[in-house]
Design an enzyme around this catalytic site. Structure first.
Site: not given
Ligand SMILES: Nc1ncnc2[nH]cnc12
Ligand SMILES: CSC[C@H]1O[C@H](OP(=O)(O)O)[C@H](O)[C@@H]1O
Length: 309
Positions: A227, A225
């Protein structure tokens, strides 16, 4: 089918599976034992499965969050995990992690090998084996084993990701946060200003404890992703993480499996036996033998026999 509970030969290489990888089933591997280990630091996250490669070399597999993902990143018994792996002979660890991307060019589903880390955990996890009367300070300037990381990079560039649109990014900066909540937009933007490339909740204290236990440790991250920093994109959700993890799970397992098939070769024996870090913790201890705390010495003796007694 229930597997034998014991395995007599030493196992040198382990995989710690993270989100989306709680088993390592692959054509080339056969499960031959399931070990239920007790350590002075408690029980590990899951039984340790011993798998055999076609060539017969054993690999250990541990599921970081438990077999059903029942442990939060804060609850993962990292000391027990590392101690249990070392107790069966493990000296090198390939850790797998789902990470958020903090950079446009690291697209969801790409793989990332971090070389540096910034600790944003909150000091509420057990992060050292040196405590209560036994003081030790190991070097952590380079938190991931560079030689092991280079092997992963070579394997990835040798065709294992061919035919996919997935890239591997090397030498990246990982932010490890506490969680379990994801970051705020302000935090996500701050990490970008710091030069952060990817973010997870699991690399620490796992990599610190591996260093103290003299294990060569590297991490294969899979971006799932963006974030929450990216304008116009929905902020990260578990659904997004799991969706990308499942969609790309076959590539992830193929990469991990190819790395293992490479590491079991004779030419990597010194590396997987972590000969280059042997003895580093023995000489990290500052406490004179007469002043050492008996309880801690007993635990450390279980972990690294002959070092601190
Ligand atoms: N955006 C994110 N923040 C922290 N841990 C994660 N693991 C997968 N995506 C994450
Ligand atoms: C399910 S999203 C957050 C979760 O995913 C990562 O897990 P792992 O590193 O074990 O693959 C991240 O670190 C968080 O624990």
């Amino acid at each position: 089918m229930s597997l034998p509970k014991t395995y007599s030969d030493p196992v040198r290489i382990a995989v710690i599976g993270g989100t989306g990888i709680s088993h390592l089933e692959h054509e080339g591997f056969t499960a031959v034992a399931s070990l239920d280990i007790d350590t002075p630091y408690g029980k590990p996250s899951s039984p340790i499965t011993i798998l055999q490669t076609a060539a017969g070399a054993p690999i250990a597999f541990l599921s970081r969050h438990g077999l059903h993902h029942e442990l939060t990143p804060t609850e993962v018994p990292n000391r027990a995990n590392i101690a249990a792996l070392r107790s069966i002979g493990v000296r090198s660890v390939i850790a797998f992690s789902a990470v958020g991307s903090l950079q446009e060019k690291i697209k969801p589903r790409d793989f990332v090998i971090p070389s540096q880390i910034i600790d944003r955990t909150k000091g509420i996890r057990d992060f050292t084996f040196f405590e209560k009367g036994v003081v030790g300070h190991v070097g952590f300037a380079d938190p991931f084993d560079a030689t092991l990381s280079r092997v992963v990079e070579r394997v990835a560039s040798n065709g294992v990701l061919e035919g996919t649109d997935v890239k591997l990014h090397s030498d990246k900066l990982l932010i490890c946060m506490e969680g379990p909540q994801f970051s705020t937009r302000a935090e996500s933007n701050l990490y970008r200003l710091w030069g952060g490339d990817v973010i997870n909740m699991s690399a620490l204290p796992e990599s610190k404890l591996a260093r103290e236990a003299e294990l060569a440790y590297c991490m294969i991250c899979m971006s799932t992703d963006y974030d929450c920093w990216k304008v116009g994109e929905e902020a990260v959700t578990v659904e997004t993480v799991m969706g990308n993890m499942h969609a790309n799970g076959a590539n992830a397992k193929r990469l991990v499996a190819a790395v293992l098939q490479e590491l079991v070769k004779e030419e990597h024996q010194d590396l997987v036996n972590a000969k280059h870090v042997e003895g580093s913790s023995k000489f990290a201890c500052c406490t004179a033998p007469a002043g050492r705390g008996a309880e801690t010495v007993k635990k450390l003796e279980w972990l690294m026999p002959g070092y601190f007694s």
